[in-house]
Design an enzyme around this catalytic site. Sequence first.
Site, PDB file in Angstrom:
ATOM      1  N   LYS B  84       0.905  -1.331   0.427  1.00 56.90           N
ATOM      2  CA  LYS B  84       0.007   0.480  -0.168  1.00 56.90           C
ATOM      3  C   LYS B  84       1.029   1.433  -0.590  1.00 56.90           C
ATOM      4  O   LYS B  84       1.668   1.511   0.639  1.00 56.90           O
ATOM      5  CB  LYS B  84      -0.914   0.280   1.219  1.00 56.90           C
ATOM      6  CG  LYS B  84      -2.164   1.054   1.418  1.00 56.90           C
ATOM      7  CD  LYS B  84      -2.915   0.831   2.506  1.00 56.90           C
ATOM      8  CE  LYS B  84      -3.948   1.895   2.500  1.00 56.90           C
ATOM      9  NZ  LYS B  84      -4.854   1.339   3.952  1.00 56.90           N
ATOM     10  N   SER B 158      -9.489   1.483   2.703  1.00 56.09           N
ATOM     11  CA  SER B 158      -8.607   1.807   2.103  1.00 56.09           C
ATOM     12  C   SER B 158      -7.544   1.718   1.577  1.00 56.09           C
ATOM     13  O   SER B 158      -7.338   1.337   0.352  1.00 56.09           O
ATOM     14  CB  SER B 158      -8.223   2.781   3.325  1.00 56.09           C
ATOM     15  OG  SER B 158      -7.272   2.345   4.296  1.00 56.09           O
ATOM     16  N   SER B 182     -10.037  -1.381   7.070  1.00 58.07           N
ATOM     17  CA  SER B 182      -9.226  -1.119   5.573  1.00 58.07           C
ATOM     18  C   SER B 182      -8.701  -2.923   5.085  1.00 58.07           C
ATOM     19  O   SER B 182      -8.021  -2.219   4.209  1.00 58.07           O
ATOM     20  CB  SER B 182      -7.984  -0.117   5.832  1.00 58.07           C
ATOM     21  OG  SER B 182      -8.933   1.273   5.581  1.00 58.07           O
TER      22      SER B 182
END
Lengths: 80, 476
Positions: B84, B158, B182
């Site tokens: 990420k 996310s 997330s």
Amino acid sequence: MTYSQQTIREIAEDRGLQLDDAQLTGVDGFLRALSDGLSELRAQPLAFIGSDIRLPTDVLAWIEGYATSSGESEEPGDAS
Amino acid sequence: MTGFASDEVHTRTAAGLIDAYGSGATTPTEVVSVLSERARGVNELVNAVITDCTASALESAAESELRYERGTQRPLEGVPIGLKDTIATAGIRTTGADAIYGDWIPDEDATLVQRLKDAGAVIVAKNSAFSFALGHEVNTHHGATRNPWDTDRTTGGSSSGSGAAVATRQVPVSIGSDTGGSIRLPATWCGVSGLKPTFGRVPTRGAMPLAWSMDTTGPLARTAEDIALVMDVIAGWDPLDSTSSRSTTGSYLSEIGKLPSGIRLGVSVDWYNEICHPEVQAAFDDAIQFMENNGIEIVPVSLPHAPMSQTVGWVTLLAELGSLHEITIDRLADYDVGFAEYLINSQFIGSGDYLRAQRLRTLLQDDYTKAFDRVDAILVPGNASFAPRFDGMMCDIGEREVFWLEIAARTTYSANITGIPGLAIPAGLGSNGLPLGIQILGRPFGEQLLLQLGHLFQTGTNHHELQPPITCSKAP
């Protein structure tokens, strides 16, 4: 508790933020969506003297407590 | 390539690739080349990557290849991994999926990245995300990450790019972060597995913070086995991370098939399943039946404070992110529009509400203490519904539709508030062809049992093997 858009704008300005109309609408909508939850949060019975008065670090202490007393050292399946 | 064709490479899990490298069936260089080409094609449709690291990945892959030749390979030697883009990588741009730190090139790796590299993993991409792990489904600066099962829908977030990249077989593993769900939400909506570890189990040093008292980092992969493989490398105390736990880690991979007997699995009798699409409920019931059929005792449990978890979570998250971003709030116009909205909202959370939320966290922990006195783990839905369409972002829960933020963190927030681990795993497809999932919550530091239960489920079902149609029709 909800704020009028005028109040939202004033509070934001007080913090140095100039909100455009879209931002103002977004904040207004979010605060309205959160208002029921906040009312419920504020209505939760919490003790003047009682078990819910703890140090912020107690959240971590609870987690770490499992590491030494009942976390990986305990065999799963031993729950009684 | 001697062992299997290039069009098979993407089907391999991380464990499968290590086996293939060891047997000489393929090489890290070949795999990185094939997966990079595949990623370029797929990402025209799903947009799962912010920074392509193929050039440096090929250098690392060449080193891995030498190590296999010399017999000095490490635990993740040559395994392609995504990160990420909120996780710092030395010499590689780390944007936070926003423009505020859009040109930041860190001097050093996040602790978990260093551990991955030291174990031989090959970083192939910085995956897209909601801005600073919270913004909206359409990122102002990097666009929307699209769900590979239906590109008109969100992946959730996310860790949106991590979910899409693993689902489309660009990488077998991507590391995400989870502050309110997330990792587990995009895992569920993309049909992959994802582990939110215990708070402090995996170091967060070098990962951009969102809410410091709830932030965690962990892997998304197709199987619990691959998650165990990666957790063996990234879990454990980091003396430079004040939130890192000193407790010993498990031997996740070596123990994954050794589920102890007498396991009791809790099922919440209140709240968790009150809002739930009927097909999600049916898959959840099937999972309960599967566990029972495999000798696991199902025990009803009650978590009285769970209904407060979303409000407690949002108040905590907003207050802490407001404090973290105070230093750049005067650059509001430079932020992703969605994140800027949250940042403005944070200004309306008072100290009284924040402190009240912290007191309620301990009461929710008390609920789990009582539950874990009776059970070893708790089964809840991965999410109450399916991934919503971008136009409207409304989630079908059966009799009605609700705005996605009303349920996005409904089944996930309590794990962040209390600090417990949660493993999301696929549980099939709905009649709409979209993935749905289950989630197993455990005692603090109980990751090993969660992975054992997940592995059991995945040895008896094939939900984790289902591929989104995009990989059949659009990928090279």
